[in-house]
Design an enzyme around this catalytic site. Structure first.
Site, PDB file in Angstrom:
ATOM      1  N   CYS A   1       0.903  -1.138   0.046  1.00  7.36           N
ATOM      2  CA  CYS A   1       0.085   0.022   0.005  1.00  7.36           C
ATOM      3  C   CYS A   1       0.837   1.204   0.091  1.00  7.36           C
ATOM      4  O   CYS A   1       0.117   2.260  -0.341  1.00  7.36           O
ATOM      5  CB  CYS A   1      -0.822  -0.047   1.132  1.00  7.36           C
TER       6      CYS A   1
ATOM      7  N   HIS B   1      -3.226   7.334   2.504  1.00  6.89           N
ATOM      8  CA  HIS B   1      -3.635   6.208   2.117  1.00  6.89           C
ATOM      9  C   HIS B   1      -4.904   5.762   2.576  1.00  6.89           C
ATOM     10  O   HIS B   1      -4.944   5.818   4.044  1.00  6.89           O
ATOM     11  CB  HIS B   1      -2.799   4.934   2.104  1.00  6.89           C
TER      12      HIS B   1
ATOM     13  N   ASN C   1     -10.288   0.359   0.081  1.00  3.88           N
ATOM     14  CA  ASN C   1      -8.807   0.456   0.100  1.00  3.88           C
ATOM     15  C   ASN C   1      -8.430  -0.121  -1.055  1.00  3.88           C
ATOM     16  O   ASN C   1      -8.508  -1.261  -1.377  1.00  3.88           O
ATOM     17  CB  ASN C   1      -8.427  -0.507   1.303  1.00  3.88           C
TER      18      ASN C   1
END
Ligand code: UT7
Length: 355
Positions: free
Chosen positions: A134, A276, A306
């Site tokens: 990520c 993020h 996500n």
């Protein structure tokens, strides 16, 4: 743990001075684009097939809907769309390098970036993948800034794309409600450190002792070299959510402090936080610790979930297109994820049309 400064500015700390890029060698955002696949999965869709509820997902994660790839669609398909839009946004037909951040490459070998480059008409450009889960977009930005600072490239197309639903266990309610698919891209060009769009110092870090918190156990050399086929389920993505949560807050907060300091800024100078989109509660906690009020936080997790490495550029592109992010805004970017790996950087948002 090591922090790596990819671009200019003095650290303001003791120790060796951090050299800035030579004149004309800062990495400057010249265009941005994003893409999400058309299929949408709602919390109600998930309720119908998993032991979960719309209420749990909304209150624990902040997610309401997410985009997912149709069978047969691969990460490169998302990356090509986002990359094309970033090139169009920049008004640039080409790039000398394509850096693709992804955890879901089309196949284990070769890298996905050369395929993406070829489909964008960039055959001959340097092209490689970056694997930092990520935090991949920030690692790719730092890598691209390094290519520009070294004079290896004038223009680098940085793409972050993930088709997480291709590796998530659809029966695992702890991950299937969170992870989703999408892509975002920026075109970076060589320029001056003080112009709008110039990346500030990129702070990066990792802690591999905690690699087990987020992993896909099978599919790599560790299991293959044993000669024994992977056990069922070993090729799925797994996350220890609660532990990950704790580390996410700690490391994103610390990385933000360092990035702001190295850029010669104060947190009060930050107009927009682009973190993020891991979980709305994590974002709120990080912002709270940084004392960045809600109106300065960018968020699209409710709509897209996500999306792994794609999360930050997808957020920036959507926010810029919708006016939540405007030219002149000082933006603080931060990410955290598997590795463990984390990072942060700053930039002043340039005059670009997000596509
Ligand atoms: O993007 C890379 C980095 N990723 C992150 O930073 C994600 C970090 N972690 C998180 O976002 C959160 O930990 C999760 C959203 C994954 C989980 O939220 P949580 O508040 O930490 O929940 P939990 O794991 O502590 O689970 C609480 C309860 C458990 O039940 P018991 O043990 O209290 O009876 C779980 O079994 O919620 C249960 N649960 C669910 N219930 C309904 C877990 N998943 C679900 C679900 N629906 N989907």
């Amino acid at each position: 743990m090591t922090d790596f400064t990819a671009a200019s500015a003095n650290s303001g700390q003791s120790g060796p001075a951090v050299a800035g890029p030579p004149p004309g060698r800062a990495a400057v955002v010249a265009g941005i684009g994003s893409y999400v696949p058309p299929d949408v999965v709602t919390n109600q869709d998930l309720e119908a097939r998993l032991d979960t509820s719309d209420e749990w997902i909304r209150t624990r994660t902040g997610i309401a809907t997410r985009h997912v790839v149709a069978p047969g669609t691969a990460t490169s398909d998302l990356a090509v769309e986002a990359g094309r839009r970033a090139l169009t946004s920049a008004g640039e037909p080409g790039a000398d390098a394509v850096v693709l951040a992804t955890t879901t490459p089309d196949r284990p070998c070769p890298a996905t970036a050369p395929d993406v480059a070829a489909r964008l008409g960039l055959t001959g450009a340097a092209a490689f993948d970056v694997a930092a889960v990520c935090t991949g977009f920030l690692y790719a930005l730092a890598t691209a800034a390094g290519l520009i600072a070294a004079g290896t490239a004038e223009r680098v197309l940085v793409i972050a794309a993930d088709a997480f639903t291709t590796i998530v266990d659809p029966t695992d309610r702890t991950t299937a409600v969170i992870f989703a698919d999408g892509a975002g891209a920026v075109l970076l060009r060589a320029g001056e450190a003080d112009e709008p769009g110039a990346l500030g110092p990129v702070v990066l870090g990792s802690d591999g002792a905690l690699a087990h918190l987020i992993e896909v156990p099978a599919g790599g050399s560790r299991q293959r070299s044993s000669g024994v086929p992977a056990a069922p389920g070993e090729e799925f993505f797994r996350m220890h959510g609660r532990d990950t949560y704790r580390h996410a807050v700690t490391h994103m907060t610390a990385a933000c402090h360092t990035a702001v300091e190295r850029a010669g800024l104060r947190l009060a100078d930050i107009d927009r936080l682009a973190a993020h989109q891991a979980n709305a509660r994590i974002l709120a906690t990080v912002a709270d610790r940084l004392r960045i009020p809600a109106e300065r936080q960018l968020s699209n997790i409710e709509r897209v979930g996500n999306t792994g490495a794609a999360s930050i550029p997808l957020l920036l592109a959507q926010a810029a297109a919708e006016g939540a992010l405007a030219p002149g805004h000082r933006v603080l970017l931060t990410a955290f994820g598997g590795g463990l790996a984390w990072g942060a950087t700053t930039l002043r948002w340039p005059e670009v049309k997000a596509l």
